[in-house]
Scaffold this motif. Sequence first.
Motif, PDB file in Angstrom:
ATOM      1  N   PHE A 206       0.839  -1.277   0.029  1.00  0.00           N
ATOM      2  CA  PHE A 206      -0.006  -0.139   0.096  1.00  0.00           C
ATOM      3  C   PHE A 206       0.859   1.184   0.157  1.00  0.00           C
ATOM      4  O   PHE A 206       0.545   2.443  -0.318  1.00  0.00           O
ATOM      5  CB  PHE A 206      -0.827  -0.047   1.262  1.00  0.00           C
ATOM      6  CG  PHE A 206      -1.960  -1.145   0.767  1.00  0.00           C
ATOM      7  CD1 PHE A 206      -3.204  -0.892   0.141  1.00  0.00           C
ATOM      8  CD2 PHE A 206      -2.144  -2.242   1.865  1.00  0.00           C
ATOM      9  CE1 PHE A 206      -3.978  -1.622  -0.191  1.00  0.00           C
ATOM     10  CE2 PHE A 206      -3.090  -3.118   1.606  1.00  0.00           C
ATOM     11  CZ  PHE A 206      -4.126  -3.039   0.804  1.00  0.00           C
ATOM     12  N   ARG A 207       2.090   1.247   0.219  1.00  0.00           N
ATOM     13  CA  ARG A 207       3.030   2.138   0.227  1.00  0.00           C
ATOM     14  C   ARG A 207       2.603   3.723   0.740  1.00  0.00           C
ATOM     15  O   ARG A 207       2.706   4.525   0.106  1.00  0.00           O
ATOM     16  CB  ARG A 207       3.543   2.346  -1.273  1.00  0.00           C
ATOM     17  CG  ARG A 207       4.173   1.217  -1.729  1.00  0.00           C
ATOM     18  CD  ARG A 207       4.470   1.345  -3.018  1.00  0.00           C
ATOM     19  NE  ARG A 207       5.101   0.227  -3.708  1.00  0.00           N
ATOM     20  CZ  ARG A 207       5.210  -0.089  -5.002  1.00  0.00           C
ATOM     21  NH1 ARG A 207       4.538   0.530  -5.901  1.00  0.00           N
ATOM     22  NH2 ARG A 207       5.910  -1.235  -5.622  1.00  0.00           N
ATOM     23  N   SER A 208       2.132   3.762   1.680  1.00  0.00           N
ATOM     24  CA  SER A 208       1.647   5.088   2.384  1.00  0.00           C
ATOM     25  C   SER A 208       2.721   5.800   2.851  1.00  0.00           C
ATOM     26  O   SER A 208       3.900   5.444   3.247  1.00  0.00           O
ATOM     27  CB  SER A 208       0.645   4.699   3.619  1.00  0.00           C
ATOM     28  OG  SER A 208       0.181   5.850   4.248  1.00  0.00           O
ATOM     29  N   THR A 209       2.480   7.221   2.816  1.00  0.00           N
ATOM     30  CA  THR A 209       3.485   8.164   3.283  1.00  0.00           C
ATOM     31  C   THR A 209       3.327   8.175   4.968  1.00  0.00           C
ATOM     32  O   THR A 209       4.256   8.673   5.558  1.00  0.00           O
ATOM     33  CB  THR A 209       2.944   9.441   2.952  1.00  0.00           C
ATOM     34  OG1 THR A 209       2.028   9.912   3.248  1.00  0.00           O
ATOM     35  CG2 THR A 209       3.500   9.434   1.157  1.00  0.00           C
ATOM     36  N   ASP A 210       2.268   7.524   5.464  1.00  0.00           N
ATOM     37  CA  ASP A 210       2.258   7.667   7.034  1.00  0.00           C
ATOM     38  C   ASP A 210       2.956   6.489   7.663  1.00  0.00           C
ATOM     39  O   ASP A 210       3.054   6.634   8.995  1.00  0.00           O
ATOM     40  CB  ASP A 210       0.712   7.477   7.219  1.00  0.00           C
ATOM     41  CG  ASP A 210      -0.313   8.859   6.986  1.00  0.00           C
ATOM     42  OD1 ASP A 210       0.649   9.955   6.828  1.00  0.00           O
ATOM     43  OD2 ASP A 210      -1.414   8.585   6.584  1.00  0.00           O
ATOM     44  N   TYR A 211       3.274   5.237   6.794  1.00  0.00           N
ATOM     45  CA  TYR A 211       3.719   4.162   7.672  1.00  0.00           C
ATOM     46  C   TYR A 211       4.949   3.573   6.567  1.00  0.00           C
ATOM     47  O   TYR A 211       4.792   3.560   5.498  1.00  0.00           O
ATOM     48  CB  TYR A 211       2.752   3.323   8.160  1.00  0.00           C
ATOM     49  CG  TYR A 211       1.982   2.660   7.259  1.00  0.00           C
ATOM     50  CD1 TYR A 211       2.137   1.826   6.284  1.00  0.00           C
ATOM     51  CD2 TYR A 211       0.605   3.345   7.248  1.00  0.00           C
ATOM     52  CE1 TYR A 211       1.110   1.468   5.408  1.00  0.00           C
ATOM     53  CE2 TYR A 211      -0.419   2.992   6.285  1.00  0.00           C
ATOM     54  CZ  TYR A 211       0.115   1.864   5.361  1.00  0.00           C
ATOM     55  OH  TYR A 211      -0.803   1.405   4.541  1.00  0.00           O
ATOM     56  N   VAL A 212       5.915   2.664   7.319  1.00  0.00           N
ATOM     57  CA  VAL A 212       6.726   2.010   6.517  1.00  0.00           C
ATOM     58  C   VAL A 212       7.059   0.776   7.347  1.00  0.00           C
ATOM     59  O   VAL A 212       7.250   1.094   8.714  1.00  0.00           O
ATOM     60  CB  VAL A 212       8.087   2.921   6.107  1.00  0.00           C
ATOM     61  CG1 VAL A 212       8.796   3.105   7.554  1.00  0.00           C
ATOM     62  CG2 VAL A 212       9.050   2.272   5.392  1.00  0.00           C
ATOM     63  N   PHE A 213       7.527  -0.414   6.654  1.00  0.00           N
ATOM     64  CA  PHE A 213       7.657  -1.580   7.392  1.00  0.00           C
ATOM     65  C   PHE A 213       9.079  -1.581   7.725  1.00  0.00           C
ATOM     66  O   PHE A 213      10.131  -1.448   6.776  1.00  0.00           O
ATOM     67  CB  PHE A 213       7.306  -2.751   6.519  1.00  0.00           C
ATOM     68  CG  PHE A 213       7.589  -3.861   7.233  1.00  0.00           C
ATOM     69  CD1 PHE A 213       6.427  -4.450   8.020  1.00  0.00           C
ATOM     70  CD2 PHE A 213       8.603  -5.046   7.424  1.00  0.00           C
ATOM     71  CE1 PHE A 213       6.584  -5.724   8.947  1.00  0.00           C
ATOM     72  CE2 PHE A 213       8.568  -6.070   7.872  1.00  0.00           C
ATOM     73  CZ  PHE A 213       7.726  -6.418   8.842  1.00  0.00           C
ATOM     74  N   ARG A 214       9.728  -1.869   9.059  1.00  0.00           N
ATOM     75  CA  ARG A 214      10.984  -1.793   9.356  1.00  0.00           C
ATOM     76  C   ARG A 214      11.645  -3.171   9.815  1.00  0.00           C
ATOM     77  O   ARG A 214      12.709  -3.191  10.176  1.00  0.00           O
ATOM     78  CB  ARG A 214      11.020  -0.684  10.569  1.00  0.00           C
ATOM     79  CG  ARG A 214      10.613   0.651  10.427  1.00  0.00           C
ATOM     80  CD  ARG A 214      11.820   1.509   9.319  1.00  0.00           C
ATOM     81  NE  ARG A 214      11.306   2.810   9.326  1.00  0.00           N
ATOM     82  CZ  ARG A 214      11.667   3.751   8.370  1.00  0.00           C
ATOM     83  NH1 ARG A 214      12.817   3.384   7.728  1.00  0.00           N
ATOM     84  NH2 ARG A 214      11.672   4.927   8.660  1.00  0.00           N
ATOM     85  N   GLY A 215      10.741  -4.128   9.827  1.00  0.00           N
ATOM     86  CA  GLY A 215      11.214  -5.492  10.134  1.00  0.00           C
ATOM     87  C   GLY A 215      11.190  -5.655  11.498  1.00  0.00           C
ATOM     88  O   GLY A 215       9.987  -5.512  12.398  1.00  0.00           O
TER      89      GLY A 215
END
Length: 466
Positions: A206-215
Motif C-alpha cells: 500500500f506504500r503509504s506516506t504515513d507508515y513504513v515496514f521496518r522489520g
Amino acid sequence: MAKPQSSYLVCLAFSLVFNLLLIFKLYVGREWELSWSRRAAEEAEYVAAISCSGHGRAYLDGLTLDGKEPVCECNSCYGGPQCSEFLTGCAANADSGDPYFLEPFWMQHASKSALVVAGWHRMSYTFADQSYISAELERHIRKLHAIVGNAVTGGRYIVFGAGSTQLLNAAVHALSSHNSSSSSSPASVVASIPYYNLYQIQTEFFRSTDYVFRGDASLLQNISDATNVIEFVTSPNNPDGQLNKANVQGPNAKAIYDRVYYWPHFTAIPTPANDDIMIFSISKLTGHAGSRFGWAVVKDESVFQKMTMYTLINSMGISRDAQLRALKVLNVVLEGGGKNIFEFGYNTLRKRWEKLSNILSVSNRFSLQKFAPKYCTFFKKTRGPSPAYAWVKCEREEDKDCYAVLQEEANVYGRRGSHFGAEDRFVRLTLLRSQDDFDLLLQRLNQLVLEESHRQSYFVHDLKTN
C-alpha cells in the motif's frame, strides 16, 4: 339438557383435533409448506451426497459435467472422476493454513449449519438502520467472547472486515494517521521474528506516506525517541504457536494484536485478552476461511471510526451474505457453550501434534518448538499443546535450507523460514489441512526418519567393525 352438552363436547373434540393438525403441520410437517426453497434444498442435498470416495467434495458452485453432474474436487494427491485414485508421486502438501480439519465437524452438524437464502435477501447496501453491520451478529460475537473468556469486549467497539487481512491494514492506517499529527516522519511498522509475512507484504504494497515496514521489533525494543512505532503481535504466533507480547514499549508505541488463533482448539486460554486492538476471524474459529469474515475489538473510539471508514471506502462494508453465514455458524458454535466445536478441534489437533512429535522425537536431524502444559480457563483443566503449525528446525549444519531438505528427500513441501523473517533452517508445516493431507505428511516424515535411523545404525556398525 343432555343434547347441548353433547354438542359442546363434539365441538371441543373437533377443535382439539383441528389444533393438533395445525401444530403437526407447523412443527412436524414443515415440508408441506416448502415452495420456492424446496428446489434449492434438494439441489444442496443432492450435491452434498456425492461422496467423491471420501477424498474430495462436490460443491454447488463447482464445475459440472455436461451441465448436469457436479464434478468432484479432489484432495491433494487424489484424482479420477470420483477421487478414488491415489497419485503415488504426489508431494505432501503441508504449506497452506486451509482449515479443513474442521470440515468433519460441520458435516456432523449439517442440518443446523445449512443455509438457504432467498434471491431477494439483503439487496440494499445497508441494513434497515442504515448500518453496514448486523447488530445480531455483533451481539453473537460479544456473547461468544464472554463464554470462551478469550477477550474483553465490554465498553469496546466492534469493526467488521473481509477476514483479518483487511482489518490488519485498516488498523495500521488508523494508528499511523492517528499519530501523524504529532510527527512528520512515517510510523515504523514492526513485528517479532518469526512473524506472519502478510504484515510486511501488505504494508509495503500500500506504500503509504504515513507508515513504513521496518522489520524485526526487537531492534526497536529500547526506543525512546519521538518516532511512532506500530507493532504487530501475533498471539498465538504464526508460525510457532507461542503466546507473544509486545516488545516495543513507550508512549509512542502502539500494538495490533492478531488473535485469530486465540481459541481453545489452538491454545490454552489463560486469561481474557485486554489489548487496545484485537483482531479475530471465522477462518480459524470455525474453519470458514472462504467466507472472508473477521472482526476487530477496538478500545479507542477515534481508532474505531478510522478503521470503520477504511472498510467502507475500501469495500462498502462486508458482504451481507458473509455476515449471514457467520451468524449461522456462530449459532452452532454457541450451542452447548462452545464445548462441541472446541473439543472437536482441540482433540483433532492434539492427536495430530502428538503423532508428529512422536515421529520427530527419535530424530537427531529435526526438532520442533517446545510447549509447556498450561491451564485453560475454558476447559477448566491443564492441557497439552494443540498448535496450528509445526515449526521444524533442521539441526545439521549442512541443512541450511530445511524446505529443500524436506522437498527433495521426503517429497513434502511446507513454508520456508524466510517467509517469516527467520532463517531457512526453519520450515513451517501445517496441521490444519484435511486428514488425507496429514496422513500423507506423517507417512513421508516417518519414512525420512526411518532412513535416518538406518543410516545411523550402519554408521555405528561400520565404526565397530573397523
